[in-house]
Design an enzyme around this catalytic site. Structure first.
Site, PDB file in Angstrom:
ATOM      1  N   GLY A  66       0.883  -4.765   1.694  1.00 26.24           N
ATOM      2  CA  GLY A  66       0.453  -5.856   0.835  1.00 26.24           C
ATOM      3  C   GLY A  66       1.328  -5.982  -0.400  1.00 26.24           C
ATOM      4  N   GLY A 125      -0.926  -2.621   4.953  1.00 25.87           N
ATOM      5  CA  GLY A 125      -1.412  -3.886   5.479  1.00 25.87           C
ATOM      6  C   GLY A 125      -0.779  -4.279   6.790  1.00 25.87           C
ATOM      7  N   GLU A 148      -0.971   5.101   0.919  1.00 18.66           N
ATOM      8  CA  GLU A 148      -1.808   4.738  -0.231  1.00 18.66           C
ATOM      9  C   GLU A 148      -1.990   5.832  -1.273  1.00 18.66           C
ATOM     10  OE1 GLU A 148      -2.500   1.827   2.958  1.00 18.66           O
ATOM     11  OE2 GLU A 148      -2.448   4.029   2.925  1.00 18.66           O
ATOM     12  N   ASP A 156      -6.813   1.758   3.644  1.00 21.11           N
ATOM     13  CA  ASP A 156      -7.757   0.661   3.879  1.00 21.11           C
ATOM     14  C   ASP A 156      -7.321  -0.106   5.122  1.00 21.11           C
ATOM     15  OD1 ASP A 156      -5.499  -0.520   2.664  1.00 21.11           O
ATOM     16  OD2 ASP A 156      -6.689  -2.074   1.695  1.00 21.11           O
TER      17      ASP A 156
END
Length: 361
Positions: A66, A125, A148, A156
């Protein structure tokens, strides 16, 4: 959104999605996620689409993740205002994650064959766009990971669901160290299914226009490369099965393999609070009955992360200033209290993601 950021092509029975930000390794932003979500919903009932294919423009990778520079801005603003996770969910990043996670869930239950070409770099992502699909292809150039904890965040996009279901403790190792997986590793860990050499991808895409996905893949898939990660399961399983991050680190430091010692150093370089929240997230995800259940919890955790010092500091050190010297707070694992970890999992009231396996919104 610039029209060129994501391209859609529908012909010969194939709906082709091409992420088209090659200079940014096709990093995903909110308008791109919304466009893909809307298109996939349309194609789900479109009789002209037999198979959906996801690929990325350029030679560097499918998707680097992302847009974390935008996340950095939101996190700074949230921290400066002293806002709660509820406010984090209301922020632009929170709204992006909502649509992104809905998209991840849709991919996980897509009614038509969904083929993801995970060539080159596939991080964060990018994993959410590809690894929940029915047919997941890696090449000799693939580097797959969830980075992350290195920026004070927590896996996530359904990453906790995937990582928690990797054989033994491979997923825990990947999550806490941010290790990158090769093609063989990704297949061994359950993030991919098929190995196709990169120079055969264009021919495979052509074949998908003539044949159903299993037939086309059988024609081009080759035996998976050996997985160095899977070959190290003995010490990985022994060390990462511990109940706490402190015990994991101690086990790694005691082990007599150089790889374990390196892993201990890698873990200790990450955000202490992100490590502890990640470990709990992974253990919780093991008991999740569906991808949607894991995504619902990830949304709480991600929204809470926007209120944290470490997300701001981690992105600053790795991406903004690039000094690679984050000053985490708390600075050590022993300073991270159970209450602090608990706060990441607090319910969001009317801002819950609220996905169910029967409903795609």
């Amino acid at each position: 959104m610039s029209e060129a950021e994501v391209l859609f092509d529908k012909r010969d029975g194939v709906g082709l999605i091409t992420l088209n930000r090659p200079k940014a390794i096709n990093a995903l932003n909110h308008p791109m996620a919304q466009a893909i979500l809307d298109t996939l919903r349309d194609w789900a009932t479109d009789g002209e689409v037999r198979t959906v294919v996801l690929t990325g423009a350029g030679e560097r990778g499918l998707c680097a993740g992302g847009d974390i520079v935008a996340i950095h801005t939101d996190a700074k603003n949230t921290v400066a205002a002293g806002d709660s996770a509820y406010a984090g969910a209301e922020s632009p990043s929170g709204q992006f994650w909502r649509d992104e996670y809905i998209l991840n869930a849709l991919i996980g239950r897509y009614p038509k064959p969904y083929v993801a070409v995970m060539d080159g770099i596939v991080m964060g992502g990018g994993v959410g766009l590809s690894a929940h699909g029915r047919y997941r292809i890696v090449t000799e150039r693939s580097m797959v990971g969830m980075p992350e904890t290195g920026i004070g965040f927590i896996p996530d996009v359904g990453g906790t669901y995937l990582l928690s279901r990797a054989p033994g403790e491979l997923g825990t190792h990947v999550a806490l160290t941010t290790a990158r997986m090769s093609a063989g590793d990704a297949i061994a860990a359950g993030f991919a299914d098929y190995f196709v050499p990169s120079d055969q991808i264009p021919a495979l895409l052509d074949e998908l226009r003539r044949a159903d996905a299993p037939v086309a893949l059988a024609k081009f898939a080759q035996p998976a490369p050996e997985s160095e990660l899977a070959a190290q399961r003995t010490w990985i399983d022994a060390c990462y099965s511990a109940a706490t991050v402190e015990e994991i680190v101690a086990g790694l430091q005691r082990h007599d393999t150089p790889e374990a010692a390196k892993a201990a150093g890698d873990v200790l370089s990450k955000s202490p609070v992100a490590l502890k929240v990640t470990l709990r997230s992974l253990r919780n995800a093991r008991g999740a009955q569906s991808l949607e259940e894991a995504l619902n919890e990830e949304y709480r955790v991600s929204s809470a992360a926007l209120t944290s010092h470490d997300l701001v500091e981690g992105i600053r050190a790795q991406v903004i200033d690039k000094d690679r010297n984050p000053q985490w707070s708390p600075a050590t694992l022993t300073e991270v209290t159970d209450a602090l970890v608990d706060s990441y999992f607090a319910e969001l009231g009317d801002r819950e993601l609220g996905l169910t396996p029967q409903e795609q919104r």
